[in-house]
Motif scaffolding. Structure first.
Motif, mmCIF file in Angstrom:
data_model
loop_
_atom_site.group_PDB
_atom_site.id
_atom_site.type_symbol
_atom_site.label_atom_id
_atom_site.label_comp_id
_atom_site.label_asym_id
_atom_site.label_seq_id
_atom_site.Cartn_x
_atom_site.Cartn_y
_atom_site.Cartn_z
ATOM 1 N N ILE A 121 36.882 39.781 47.829
ATOM 2 C CA ILE A 121 37.904 40.711 47.317
ATOM 3 C C ILE A 121 38.838 40.005 46.350
ATOM 4 O O ILE A 121 39.146 40.518 45.259
ATOM 5 N N LEU A 164 37.345 39.299 43.017
ATOM 6 C CA LEU A 164 36.874 40.515 42.361
ATOM 7 C C LEU A 164 35.363 40.492 42.126
ATOM 8 O O LEU A 164 34.863 41.039 41.141
ATOM 9 N N THR A 165 34.653 39.845 43.052
ATOM 10 C CA THR A 165 33.183 39.777 42.941
ATOM 11 C C THR A 165 32.496 40.606 44.020
ATOM 12 O O THR A 165 31.285 40.509 44.182
#
Length: 326
Positions: free
Chosen positions: A35, A38-39
C-alpha cells in the motif's frame, strides 16, 4: 520473549500460537508495504490471502495427523513467512527488495524454538531467496550475501545455544532442589504432589533402618552415610519405573507405589530385604505399608512403629498385622 522448555506439556502449542501471530504480522507488513509503495495489485492480494489460507490449513493438517506436538512442526511458521515473501515478489516484483528483514525474523524464530544447528539447514534456501528478492549483481553478492548469512547464523544459533544452556541449568537446579544429595532419592519437597498424583489406588511405604542411630554412633558418620547411600541404591534398583522413592528423614525412607496394592508393595520390599541383607553393614530395615489416600503416610508410619515394637526386621501391612494378632 524466551521459549520455555519445549519438552513440557503444552509449550509447543503456546509457540504455535506465537508463530501464527508472527506469520499474521508478516502478512500485514507485506500488505502495508504494497500500500505504501503504491504497488498493490489484485495478484498481490490473492497471493497474501492464499498464503494465509495455506499456512493455517497446513497447521490444521499437522494437528489432524498428530504432528503438531512435534518440535519440528514449529518450522511451519518461518517457512510460511519466507515462502509467502518469495511468491509475493513474483507477483509484485518491487516489494521483495524492501523486506529481506523478514528472513532475519524467520531465523530468529528458528533459533528460539529449535535445537542448535537447525538454522544451518536453511542457509542455502534463504540465500537463494535473498538473491531472488534483491536481484543483486555478482560483485554485490560477494559482500552482501556472506554478511546476511552471518546475521542469520547469529540470530538463530546464539539464542538456540544460550537457551539450551539455560534449560540445562534450570533442570540441574530443579534436580538439586528436589533430590537428596547423599542418596540421590527425591526429597520431601515433591512428596505431596506425588501422593496426590498416585491417588487412592496406590500403596505408600514408610521404611526405617533398624538400630541406625547406634550404628552411626559406634561406626561413625562416614559409615552411616555409606550405609544410607547403599540402601538407597538397593531401594532404587528394586522399585519400578513409575514408583517414587524419597528420603523421608535421617534414616527413614518413603516409597509411593502407584496402581499397586499394599500386598504387592510388600512383596517388592520383601525382595528388597533379601537383596539388602545388611549389605556389609549388618543393618536390617522395618517397613509399614498402607493403602493410598489422605491418611496414607500416617497409616504407614503407624504400621512401621508396630513392626518396630514387634521385633524389627519385618514389613507390615494391615493384613499382615491382623494375621500376626490372630
Amino acid at each position: 520473549m524466551l521459549a520455555g522448555d519445549l519438552n513440557e506439556p503444552g509449550q509447543i502449542a503456546v509457540w504455535h500460537r506465537r508463530g501464527a501471530l508472527r506469520f499474521s504480522i508478516a502478512i500485514v507488513i507485506m500488505l502495508t508495504a504494497e500500500i505504501v509503495t503504491l504497488t498493490i495489485s489484485f495478484a498481490a492480494l490473492v497471493t497474501l490471502l492464499s498464503a494465509a489460507i495455506v499456512g493455517y490449513a497446513a497447521f490444521r493438517a499437522l494437528t489432524y495427523l498428530g504432528l503438531a506436538e512435534r518440535r519440528w512442526s514449529l518450522l511451519l511458521w518461518p517457512l510460511a513467512t519466507c515462502s509467502t515473501l518469495g511468491v509475493l515478489h513474483m507477483a509484485s516484483s518491487d516489494i521483495g527488495t524492501l523486506l529481506p528483514g523478514l528472513i532475519v525474523l524467520a531465523f530468529q524464530f528458528i533459533g528460539i524454538t529449535q535445537p542448535p544447528g537447525t538454522g544451518l539447514l536453511f542457509i542455502l534456501p534463504a540465500s537463494a531467496l535473498l538473491l531472488h528478492l534483491t536481484d543483486m549483481s555478482s560483485r554485490d553478492a560477494v559482500i552482501r550475501l556472506p554478511l546476511a548469512i552471518l546475521v542469520w547464523l547469529v540470530v538463530s544459533e546464539v539464542p538456540s545455544r544460550l537457551l539450551g544452556e539455560l534449560r540445562d541449568k534450570q533442570r540441574a537446579l530443579e534436580l538439586l532442589a528436589t533430590t537428596d544429595p547423599l542418596t540421590g532419592l527425591l526429597n520431601r519437597s515433591r512428596l505431596e504432589a506425588h501422593l496426590e498424583m498416585a491417588g487412592d489406588s496406590s500403596a505408600v511405604a514408610v521404611i526405617d533402618l533398624d538400630h541406625f542411630k547406634e550404628f552411626n554412633d559406634t561406626q561413625g558418620h562416614i559409615s552411616g552415610d555409606r550405609a544410607l547411600a547403599d540402601f538407597s541404591g538397593v531401594l532404587q534398583s528394586m522399585t519400578r519405573a513409575g514408583d517414587a522413592a524419597f528420603r523421608y528423614g535421617g534414616d527413614e525412607f518413603l516409597v509411593i507405589f502407584p496402581r499397586t496394592t499394599p500386598a504387592e508393595a510388600a512383596e517388592i520390599l520383601d525382595r528388597c530385604a533379601e537383596m539388602w541383607d545388611g549389605h556389609g553393614s549388618g543393618l536390617t530395615f522395618s517397613a509399614g505399608i498402607a493403602e493410598g489416600g489422605d491418611d496414607a503416610v500416617r497409616a504407614a508410619d503407624g504400621l512401621l512403629y508396630e513392626a518396630k515394637r514387634g521385633g524389627r526386621e519385618r514389613v507390615l501391612t494391615v493384613e499382615r498385622s491382623l494375621a500376626r494378632q490372630a
